[in-house]
Design a protein around this motif. Sequence first.
Motif, PDB file in Angstrom:
ATOM      1  N   LEU A 105      42.402 -62.366  49.959  1.00  0.00           N
ATOM      2  CA  LEU A 105      41.448 -63.123  49.135  1.00  0.00           C
ATOM      3  C   LEU A 105      41.389 -64.583  49.571  1.00  0.00           C
ATOM      4  CD1 LEU A 105      41.783 -62.255  45.342  1.00  0.00           C
ATOM      5  CD2 LEU A 105      39.712 -62.243  46.722  1.00  0.00           C
TER       6      LEU A 105
ATOM      7  N   ASP B 132      39.876 -65.006  53.287  1.00  0.00           N
ATOM      8  CA  ASP B 132      38.433 -64.775  53.387  1.00  0.00           C
ATOM      9  C   ASP B 132      37.618 -65.955  52.855  1.00  0.00           C
ATOM     10  OD1 ASP B 132      36.385 -62.864  54.284  1.00  0.00           O
ATOM     11  OD2 ASP B 132      35.777 -62.845  52.183  1.00  0.00           O
TER      12      ASP B 132
ATOM     13  N   ARG C  98      35.842 -67.783  55.493  1.00  0.00           N
ATOM     14  CA  ARG C  98      34.604 -67.195  55.988  1.00  0.00           C
ATOM     15  C   ARG C  98      33.382 -67.676  55.197  1.00  0.00           C
ATOM     16  NH1 ARG C  98      31.528 -63.290  54.076  1.00  0.00           N
ATOM     17  NH2 ARG C  98      33.122 -62.665  52.591  1.00  0.00           N
TER      18      ARG C  98
ATOM     19  N   TYR D  56      40.881 -68.364  41.333  1.00  0.00           N
ATOM     20  CA  TYR D  56      41.532 -67.288  42.086  1.00  0.00           C
ATOM     21  C   TYR D  56      42.962 -67.065  41.577  1.00  0.00           C
ATOM     22  CZ  TYR D  56      38.124 -65.929  45.638  1.00  0.00           C
ATOM     23  OH  TYR D  56      37.043 -65.374  46.290  1.00  0.00           O
TER      24      TYR D  56
ATOM     25  N   ARG E 226      33.318 -56.543  61.502  1.00  0.00           N
ATOM     26  CA  ARG E 226      33.595 -57.915  61.946  1.00  0.00           C
ATOM     27  C   ARG E 226      32.336 -58.574  62.496  1.00  0.00           C
ATOM     28  NH1 ARG E 226      38.804 -56.276  65.262  1.00  0.00           N
ATOM     29  NH2 ARG E 226      39.912 -55.526  63.421  1.00  0.00           N
TER      30      ARG E 226
ATOM     31  N   TYR F 231      30.929 -61.803  60.772  1.00  0.00           N
ATOM     32  CA  TYR F 231      31.386 -63.051  61.382  1.00  0.00           C
ATOM     33  C   TYR F 231      30.393 -63.649  62.374  1.00  0.00           C
ATOM     34  CZ  TYR F 231      35.816 -61.468  59.378  1.00  0.00           C
ATOM     35  OH  TYR F 231      36.803 -61.031  58.527  1.00  0.00           O
TER      36      TYR F 231
ATOM     37  N   ALA G 199      34.912 -62.447  44.588  1.00  0.00           N
ATOM     38  CA  ALA G 199      36.254 -61.964  44.915  1.00  0.00           C
ATOM     39  C   ALA G 199      36.224 -60.470  45.231  1.00  0.00           C
ATOM     40  CB  ALA G 199      37.217 -62.264  43.770  1.00  0.00           C
TER      41      ALA G 199
ATOM     42  N   SER H 259      34.610 -60.042  48.650  1.00  0.00           N
ATOM     43  CA  SER H 259      35.460 -60.718  49.619  1.00  0.00           C
ATOM     44  C   SER H 259      36.661 -59.849  50.015  1.00  0.00           C
ATOM     45  CB  SER H 259      35.929 -62.035  49.005  1.00  0.00           C
ATOM     46  OG  SER H 259      36.686 -62.778  49.911  1.00  0.00           O
ATOM     47  N   LEU H 260      37.294 -59.246  49.017  1.00  0.00           N
ATOM     48  CA  LEU H 260      38.427 -58.350  49.287  1.00  0.00           C
ATOM     49  C   LEU H 260      38.028 -57.224  50.228  1.00  0.00           C
ATOM     50  CD1 LEU H 260      40.436 -57.532  46.032  1.00  0.00           C
ATOM     51  CD2 LEU H 260      41.333 -58.379  48.200  1.00  0.00           C
TER      52      LEU H 260
ATOM     53  N   ILE I 168      35.305 -57.094  52.320  1.00  0.00           N
ATOM     54  CA  ILE I 168      34.869 -57.583  53.632  1.00  0.00           C
ATOM     55  C   ILE I 168      36.072 -57.937  54.505  1.00  0.00           C
ATOM     56  CG2 ILE I 168      33.768 -59.550  54.785  1.00  0.00           C
ATOM     57  CD1 ILE I 168      31.648 -59.483  52.488  1.00  0.00           C
ATOM     58  N   ASP I 169      37.080 -58.587  53.903  1.00  0.00           N
ATOM     59  CA  ASP I 169      38.224 -59.027  54.704  1.00  0.00           C
ATOM     60  C   ASP I 169      39.031 -57.862  55.275  1.00  0.00           C
ATOM     61  OD1 ASP I 169      39.644 -61.401  55.716  1.00  0.00           O
ATOM     62  OD2 ASP I 169      41.330 -60.632  54.561  1.00  0.00           O
ATOM     63  N   VAL I 170      38.834 -56.675  54.740  1.00  0.00           N
ATOM     64  CA  VAL I 170      39.484 -55.487  55.302  1.00  0.00           C
ATOM     65  C   VAL I 170      39.092 -55.331  56.779  1.00  0.00           C
ATOM     66  CG1 VAL I 170      39.511 -52.952  55.235  1.00  0.00           C
ATOM     67  CG2 VAL I 170      39.781 -54.259  53.121  1.00  0.00           C
TER      68      VAL I 170
ATOM     69  N   ARG J 125      38.719 -57.555  58.913  1.00  0.00           N
ATOM     70  CA  ARG J 125      39.524 -58.461  59.740  1.00  0.00           C
ATOM     71  C   ARG J 125      40.890 -57.873  60.064  1.00  0.00           C
ATOM     72  NH1 ARG J 125      43.645 -61.638  58.523  1.00  0.00           N
ATOM     73  NH2 ARG J 125      43.285 -61.331  56.301  1.00  0.00           N
ATOM     74  N   TRP J 126      41.574 -57.346  59.054  1.00  0.00           N
ATOM     75  CA  TRP J 126      42.984 -56.992  59.285  1.00  0.00           C
ATOM     76  C   TRP J 126      43.220 -55.507  59.513  1.00  0.00           C
ATOM     77  CZ3 TRP J 126      45.158 -53.548  55.936  1.00  0.00           C
ATOM     78  CH2 TRP J 126      44.641 -53.471  54.629  1.00  0.00           C
TER      79      TRP J 126
END
Lengths: 204, 204
Positions: free
Chosen positions: A169, A172, A175, A192, B113, B117, B165, B168-169, B171-173, B175-176
Amino acid sequence: MTTEQHPADLWPGERPEAARRLLLAAVDSFASRGYHATTTRDIATAAGMSPAALYIHYPSKAALLAEISRHGHAATLALVEEAVAHGGDPLTRMRHLVEGFTAWHARGHTVGRIVNYELRALPPEDFAVVAELRRRIEDTVKQVIEDGVAAGLFEVPETRTAARAVTSLGIDVARWYNERSSESPEQLGQRYGELVLRMLGAPG
Amino acid sequence: MTTEQHPADLWPGERPEAARRLLLAAVDSFASRGYHATTTRDIATAAGMSPAALYIHYPSKAALLAEISRHGHAATLALVEEAVAHGGDPLTRMRHLVEGFTAWHARGHTVGRIVNYELRALPPEDFAVVAELRRRIEDTVKQVIEDGVAAGLFEVPETRTAARAVTSLGIDVARWYNERSSESPEQLGQRYGELVLRMLGAPG
């Protein structure tokens, strides 16, 4: 050129002023063009220097990326560890941790993107250093969650996934956050902080 | 070359096979080299074609990026809207939404990504289309939260921040997550579904 105000604590005065200028120029160039499409000449020009002058301070653009990445990760690890050392119960520690981590990624979103999205471009030995810093950040978050569970303040189905969600969280934010965002870095950090405490099952 | 299995529903058979091959080659090239450092020659070569053959299908690498981005956003919007149309109370709808959205970003992390991005590299008219799709995704999430609040099932301090949030949680998946991750896309989706419901103040 980015419109972002570089955080004041980004590469403070100890190092040669020319090296600092090169780091800032590298951040701007990587952010606007992407790491792979940036040349050392682009960075030198943005810093008002010749490529030869750049090489006095950094042997390659990878060396610049490595220093930006190491510094960014060390800074976030420091604030995470500070939030935890600050004391209080696990709930208070987690709140401080999330507030600081979130605000850092909002305030330093340009650096935050480079630090988090260009990991694969790091030379192996620098990647190893950065991976270790990332592991320590993740472990610190996990430890606070485990302390909270032990104290009966948190209740999570899977500690590792929960820790991942907490750092995710915050990361990101780099971004999507920009200076036109309606929330200040500190406001976002507070909100947050609230959301994460609920996510971890803290009593309302 | 990525080790990722491209989702089977990525650019299904209707379009010319050559165009499909070019899109897959563009995804691999952008993912490994970054958009800015990739040339149309790189993409053509990866697709086993000549640059001239590429231009029959796409006028530029920006046109390829735009198609990848539009398609990725349309696919995530579709699954988000489907989860909501699936029915049930806001709690059930939100769970389905997060499960699908998270699993999509894990399964399609390479495309995810690029889609998330490289927004700033889109030509303005394509950016406008994609921005509208993103707005609709965000609005759909917000609507489920508002429905949940109205039904007394959710309780959030700020709907917009909470909606941010949630997306965001997921989408960030991208990345990692990778194929060495210990959780399958579906497992991760279920766990994130749980975490999000708590975050939104759903009763335990």
